[in-house]
Design a protein around this motif. Sequence first.
Motif, mmCIF file in Angstrom:
data_model
loop_
_atom_site.group_PDB
_atom_site.id
_atom_site.type_symbol
_atom_site.label_atom_id
_atom_site.label_comp_id
_atom_site.label_asym_id
_atom_site.label_seq_id
_atom_site.Cartn_x
_atom_site.Cartn_y
_atom_site.Cartn_z
ATOM 1 N N UNK A 75 125.522 47.511 82.774
ATOM 2 C CA UNK A 75 124.756 47.817 81.745
ATOM 3 C C UNK A 75 125.668 47.394 80.414
ATOM 4 N N UNK A 76 127.099 47.567 80.407
ATOM 5 C CA UNK A 76 127.745 47.025 79.435
ATOM 6 C C UNK A 76 128.903 46.202 80.006
ATOM 7 N N UNK A 77 129.300 45.019 79.221
ATOM 8 C CA UNK A 77 130.041 43.829 79.779
ATOM 9 C C UNK A 77 131.325 43.745 78.691
ATOM 10 N N UNK A 78 132.462 43.601 79.251
ATOM 11 C CA UNK A 78 133.849 43.537 78.452
ATOM 12 C C UNK A 78 134.427 42.279 79.289
ATOM 13 N N UNK A 79 134.500 41.074 78.487
ATOM 14 C CA UNK A 79 135.060 39.800 78.959
ATOM 15 C C UNK A 79 136.448 39.646 78.546
ATOM 16 N N UNK A 98 137.990 32.334 72.751
ATOM 17 C CA UNK A 98 139.171 31.317 73.255
ATOM 18 C C UNK A 98 140.074 32.035 74.349
ATOM 19 N N UNK A 99 140.867 31.502 74.634
ATOM 20 C CA UNK A 99 141.986 31.835 75.618
ATOM 21 C C UNK A 99 142.580 32.709 75.076
ATOM 22 N N UNK A 100 142.870 34.185 75.705
ATOM 23 C CA UNK A 100 143.494 35.457 75.224
ATOM 24 C C UNK A 100 142.646 36.329 74.305
ATOM 25 N N UNK A 101 141.252 35.911 74.185
ATOM 26 C CA UNK A 101 140.408 36.664 73.453
ATOM 27 C C UNK A 101 139.596 37.578 74.423
ATOM 28 N N UNK A 102 138.985 38.708 73.571
ATOM 29 C CA UNK A 102 138.002 39.737 74.489
ATOM 30 C C UNK A 102 136.963 39.787 73.665
ATOM 31 N N UNK A 103 135.694 39.985 74.399
ATOM 32 C CA UNK A 103 134.489 40.361 73.785
ATOM 33 C C UNK A 103 133.553 41.335 74.473
ATOM 34 N N UNK A 104 133.025 42.332 73.967
ATOM 35 C CA UNK A 104 132.224 43.132 74.704
ATOM 36 C C UNK A 104 130.764 43.159 74.119
ATOM 37 N N UNK A 105 129.566 43.141 75.047
ATOM 38 C CA UNK A 105 128.408 42.979 74.489
ATOM 39 C C UNK A 105 127.386 43.887 75.684
ATOM 40 N N UNK A 106 126.198 43.890 75.268
ATOM 41 C CA UNK A 106 125.110 44.601 75.918
ATOM 42 C C UNK A 106 124.090 43.716 76.424
ATOM 43 N N UNK A 107 124.143 43.382 77.756
ATOM 44 C CA UNK A 107 123.388 42.233 78.360
ATOM 45 C C UNK A 107 122.043 42.667 78.440
ATOM 46 N N UNK A 108 121.536 43.940 78.218
ATOM 47 C CA UNK A 108 120.322 44.011 78.163
ATOM 48 C C UNK A 108 119.483 43.552 76.829
ATOM 49 N N UNK A 109 120.451 43.115 76.124
ATOM 50 C CA UNK A 109 119.675 42.356 74.740
ATOM 51 C C UNK A 109 119.989 40.783 74.941
ATOM 52 N N UNK A 136 126.996 52.558 72.225
ATOM 53 C CA UNK A 136 126.343 51.505 72.752
ATOM 54 C C UNK A 136 125.233 51.061 71.591
ATOM 55 N N UNK A 137 124.825 51.880 70.427
ATOM 56 C CA UNK A 137 124.107 51.351 69.673
ATOM 57 C C UNK A 137 124.595 50.406 68.879
ATOM 58 N N UNK A 138 126.075 50.402 68.554
ATOM 59 C CA UNK A 138 126.767 49.359 67.922
ATOM 60 C C UNK A 138 126.911 47.846 68.516
ATOM 61 N N UNK A 139 126.489 47.982 69.828
ATOM 62 C CA UNK A 139 126.349 46.797 70.489
ATOM 63 C C UNK A 139 125.157 46.098 70.539
ATOM 64 N N UNK A 140 124.354 46.201 69.098
ATOM 65 C CA UNK A 140 123.265 45.261 69.101
ATOM 66 C C UNK A 140 123.622 43.638 69.264
ATOM 67 N N UNK A 141 124.990 43.471 68.730
ATOM 68 C CA UNK A 141 125.406 42.165 68.609
ATOM 69 C C UNK A 141 126.888 42.204 69.142
ATOM 70 N N UNK A 142 127.532 41.190 69.567
ATOM 71 C CA UNK A 142 128.775 41.206 70.240
ATOM 72 C C UNK A 142 129.748 42.080 69.414
#
Length: 313
Positions: A75-79, A98-109, A136-142
């Motif tokens: 339901x939620x992904x952190x890369x 880029x290398x060394x970066x992280x991002x979290x997103x909601x794949x249901x969108x 979770x609501x804040x994850x409308x965008x990455x």
Amino acid sequence: MEPVFSSVKVAGGRDFPSVARSLFGNVRLDFQSGDENQSRLLSAMLGTCRLTLLEADTHTVFGERVTLGSDSPDAIKLVFQTHGFSSLNQNGRSVLVGAGASIMYDPSRPYVLTNRTAVRLLLLQLPRRALPVQAVNRLMEPFVAMPEHAGMQRILLSLMDSTIREIGRLDDTVRASLGQTMIELVRTMIGVDPQRERSSPHSLDLLRRRVKDFVSDHISRPDLDVGMIARRMGCSIRYVYRAFEAEGTTPADYIWSLRLERAASRLRDATCRPGEISEIAFALGFSSSAHFSRAFRGRYALSPSDWRKGGPA
């Protein structure tokens, strides 16, 4: 009933796209400009989380309606990207990774993830219920962590990297504990206030209902205890105890009470077959017939055999 996953999944080459879909949801991978034979993944469940090491050549991921439900493990992904260059487009926002970066997103969108070079990344999938609704609501965008959380990101990345390296030597209990630690680090990284979130009566009521459902489905397990429940719920043991305070009981008392209630009901339908009482006891998670008899007599003031013969209804 929640499924229990303990196996490690490994895939590469032509098997990579199909296994990726089975783990990450309804995604479509396009290797038009890359070589899928250079791709591989190693993945395992950590309690309620899934951790995956992924290495792949240039490709694009198209995600639409990925999750099947709010409790789906993806339901939620952190890369955490450790090599390569990518971009994620979602809800009108484009984020470079880029290398060394992280991002979290909601794949249901719906989203498009473009891996512009060969990439190596660590992907943590955590259940939506592990985060409060407002997060979770804040994850409308990455979501990209703030600079002040750089230290937290390094700790989390180090833990994920060491865990995936040792995954084949870790048992289910250790994996679940590591998964819970990762959830707590993620919650801190996105700014969740544990004291404020856990004091919400609504969240405690919701947790209590979920715990009762879990106990009902796993009542036959002799190792069912508050530690197991906390790991499966993605929260602390203390939080599980707090959820039952409103009813003036404890998780352990609730488990034993439910076991005895079900035992009493089954004894009413028993046929007086030899060994039947012991079978009922073991089927409901009691460690021995003697233990069951003592607990039953303490609750109903009758032995299981007297109850079966027609004691008070």
